[in-house]
Design a protein around this motif. Structure first.
Motif, short mmCIF file in Angstrom:
data_model
loop_
_atom_site.label_atom_id
_atom_site.label_comp_id
_atom_site.label_asym_id
_atom_site.label_seq_id
_atom_site.Cartn_x
_atom_site.Cartn_y
_atom_site.Cartn_z
N MET A 50 -43.50 -74.03 62.78
CA MET A 50 -43.74 -74.06 64.30
C MET A 50 -42.63 -72.83 64.01
SD MET A 50 -45.27 -76.48 64.96
CE MET A 50 -45.11 -77.11 66.68
N GLU A 56 -44.59 -79.42 61.38
CA GLU A 56 -44.57 -80.39 61.41
C GLU A 56 -45.20 -80.80 60.72
OE1 GLU A 56 -47.16 -80.19 65.36
OE2 GLU A 56 -48.65 -78.52 63.97
N ARG A 58 -48.19 -83.55 59.83
CA ARG A 58 -49.81 -83.60 61.19
C ARG A 58 -50.51 -85.18 60.54
NH1 ARG A 58 -51.45 -78.44 63.27
NH2 ARG A 58 -53.62 -78.89 63.20
N ARG A 67 -47.55 -86.52 65.54
CA ARG A 67 -46.48 -85.64 64.55
C ARG A 67 -45.62 -86.34 63.91
NH1 ARG A 67 -51.37 -83.84 64.31
NH2 ARG A 67 -52.20 -81.79 65.56
N LYS A 86 -49.78 -87.73 69.73
CA LYS A 86 -50.39 -86.62 70.50
C LYS A 86 -51.38 -87.40 70.97
CE LYS A 86 -51.05 -81.92 69.40
NZ LYS A 86 -51.30 -81.52 69.03
N SER A 88 -53.01 -84.97 73.23
CA SER A 88 -53.26 -83.88 74.28
C SER A 88 -53.82 -82.61 73.00
CB SER A 88 -52.64 -82.85 75.30
OG SER A 88 -51.23 -82.59 75.19
N GLU A 89 -54.50 -81.76 73.92
CA GLU A 89 -54.19 -80.50 72.68
C GLU A 89 -53.11 -79.86 72.36
OE1 GLU A 89 -56.37 -78.47 69.99
OE2 GLU A 89 -57.30 -80.45 70.69
N LYS A 90 -52.29 -79.63 72.84
CA LYS A 90 -51.01 -78.33 73.06
C LYS A 90 -49.95 -79.81 73.08
CE LYS A 90 -49.75 -74.85 74.91
NZ LYS A 90 -49.40 -73.97 73.69
N THR A 91 -49.12 -79.32 71.79
CA THR A 91 -47.56 -79.99 71.75
C THR A 91 -46.82 -79.63 73.08
OG1 THR A 91 -48.20 -79.52 69.38
CG2 THR A 91 -45.52 -80.19 70.78
N PRO A 92 -45.93 -81.27 73.60
CA PRO A 92 -45.29 -81.50 75.10
C PRO A 92 -43.82 -80.56 74.59
CG PRO A 92 -46.47 -83.25 74.59
CD PRO A 92 -46.96 -83.13 73.55
N PRO A 93 -43.84 -79.82 75.67
CA PRO A 93 -43.12 -79.20 75.38
C PRO A 93 -41.03 -79.25 75.25
CG PRO A 93 -43.95 -77.86 76.54
CD PRO A 93 -44.78 -79.26 76.26
#
Length: 112
Positions: A50, A56, A58, A67, A86, A88-93
Motif C-alpha cells: 500500500m 494489506e 486480502r 482486509r 470491506k 466498498s470498492e475503495k479502501t476508506p481513507p
C-alpha cells in the motif's frame, strides 16, 4: 521452519481478527502461517503493498471481503495493525489512516 514472527498491534486487535466470521479467520490463520514460513509478501491476490511500508492482507470468503493491514519490522517481524470488513470498492481513507498511525507507532517505539 519458521523464519518470521507474526504479531499483533494489540491484544484487542488479535481478538477482533479472531472474532471475524469463520471464513475470514480460517484464511487469516492460513496466510499468517504462510508468512511465518515464506515471509510477509505472499503476492497478489493475497497481499498487496500500500506504499511507505504498509501492506494489506486480502481475505476473501463466503462472508465477503476483509482486509488486515500490516507492516514489517527489523528481525523478521510481521505486525498486524488493523482490520476491517470491506464494504466498498475503495479502501476508506479512515481505515488506512488508523493503519498508518499504528505503523508509525510500532516503527517509532519498536514495541513488541
Amino acid at each position: 521452519m519458521m523464519n518470521w514472527r507474526v504479531s499483533f498491534y494489540s491484544a484487542e486487535l488479535q481478538e477482533e481478527i479472531l472474532d471475524l466470521p469463520a471464513g475470514f479467520v480460517a484464511r487469516f490463520l492460513r496466510y499468517a502461517e504462510h508468512m511465518e514460513v515464506y515471509g510477509p509478501d505472499l503476492g497478489m491476490p493475497h497481499t498487496r503493498a500500500m506504499g511507505e511500508g504498509l501492506f494489506e492482507l486480502r481475505l476473501k470468503a463466503a462472508e465477503g471481503i476483509a482486509r488486515v493491514f500490516y507492516c514489517t519490522l527489523v528481525g523478521r517481524r510481521v505486525v498486524m495493525l488493523h482490520q476491517f470488513i470491506k464494504k466498498s470498492e475503495k479502501t476508506p481513507p479512515n481505515e488506512l489512516k488508523i493503519a498508518r498511525n499504528r505503523m508509525k507507532e510500532v516503527k517509532d517505539e519498536k514495541h513488541s
